[in-house]
Design an enzyme around this catalytic site. Sequence first.
Site, short mmCIF file in Angstrom:
data_model
loop_
_atom_site.label_atom_id
_atom_site.label_comp_id
_atom_site.label_asym_id
_atom_site.label_seq_id
_atom_site.Cartn_x
_atom_site.Cartn_y
_atom_site.Cartn_z
N GLY A 47 0.77 -1.25 0.00
CA GLY A 47 0.00 0.00 0.00
C GLY A 47 0.79 1.29 0.00
CD GLU A 101 2.41 0.13 7.09
OE1 GLU A 101 1.80 0.37 6.02
OE2 GLU A 101 2.40 -0.98 7.64
CG ASP A 102 -0.78 1.71 3.39
OD1 ASP A 102 -0.39 1.29 4.51
OD2 ASP A 102 -1.35 0.97 2.57
CG ASP A 105 -6.93 -0.75 11.11
OD1 ASP A 105 -7.43 -1.14 12.18
OD2 ASP A 105 -7.59 -0.50 10.10
CE LYS A 133 -9.07 2.78 8.91
NZ LYS A 133 -9.54 1.45 8.44
CG ASP A 161 -5.66 -3.42 -1.59
OD1 ASP A 161 -5.04 -3.03 -0.58
OD2 ASP A 161 -6.07 -4.60 -1.72
P1 XMP Z 1 -2.96 -3.11 11.37
O1 XMP Z 1 -4.32 -3.37 11.96
O2 XMP Z 1 -2.00 -4.25 11.55
O3 XMP Z 1 -3.28 -2.98 9.82
O4 XMP Z 1 -2.41 -1.77 11.85
C1 XMP Z 1 -2.26 -2.74 8.97
C2 XMP Z 1 -2.58 -3.01 7.54
O5 XMP Z 1 -3.96 -3.25 7.27
C3 XMP Z 1 -4.32 -2.64 6.06
N1 XMP Z 1 -5.44 -1.70 6.30
C4 XMP Z 1 -6.13 -1.08 5.33
N2 XMP Z 1 -6.02 -1.16 4.00
N3 XMP Z 1 -7.82 0.37 3.78
C5 XMP Z 1 -6.88 -0.42 3.22
O6 XMP Z 1 -6.80 -0.46 2.00
C6 XMP Z 1 -7.99 0.48 5.12
O7 XMP Z 1 -8.87 1.22 5.57
C7 XMP Z 1 -7.10 -0.30 5.94
N4 XMP Z 1 -6.96 -0.42 7.29
C8 XMP Z 1 -5.93 -1.30 7.46
C9 XMP Z 1 -3.10 -1.91 5.57
O8 XMP Z 1 -2.44 -2.70 4.62
C10 XMP Z 1 -2.24 -1.77 6.77
O9 XMP Z 1 -0.85 -1.76 6.47
MG MG Z 2 -0.12 -1.51 4.29
#
Ligand code: XMP
Ligand code: MG
Length: 178
Positions: A47, A101-102, A105, A133, A161
Amino acid sequence: MKVKIKDKDFDIFLTDKEIETAVSTLAKKINTDYTDKDPLLVAVLNGSFIFCADLIRHLNFDPEISFTKLASYQGSESTGKVNELIGLTEDIKGRHILIVEDIIDTGNTLEKIIKILNEKEVASVEIVSLLFKSEVYKKKTPVRYFGLDIPNKFVIGYGLDYDGRGRSLRHIYQIAEG
Ligand code: XMP
Ligand code: MG
């Protein structure tokens, strides 16, 4: 503005102009803090590729960049699940690392990456993420550099994506209600 990706509808959430402002503000902070540190940028695939490409062109120094992916495999019985950073071949001992990072979460992915990096005796590790987030983030590690704190809704575009699609969208879209 709306887009449909596969079975889901998305509404515009951040325009390309708003993203550009967020990226440039982030780059200014990194310029101030890192000009003399020669950091290694570690971009987490897939991402973050577009954000990373824009971010580095706002920096006032020429950074070394590595692209990586977190992979998990089953180790021996005693080690259980083992996490590995694929593609990170540089000797990173003693380096200042900036994880790119993109979106952050829950922070689960991030925490695993930081653990692996720290085992390699790096000088420092900080995170730069376009989106954060914060309401779902559960970890203690501070996310030092983030562009925008967003609500807990699924977003796509600008590298992000839905089921492999939507990465090329210029704006960022949020999943539609209902
Ligand atoms: P965590 O929960 O480990 O999540 O912090 C990390 C990865 O989850 C993906 N992610 C998303 N991808 N839209 C996306 O396209 C979203 O809203 C989203 N939320 C989490 C992302 O790859 C991230 O690195
Ligand atoms: Mg990612």
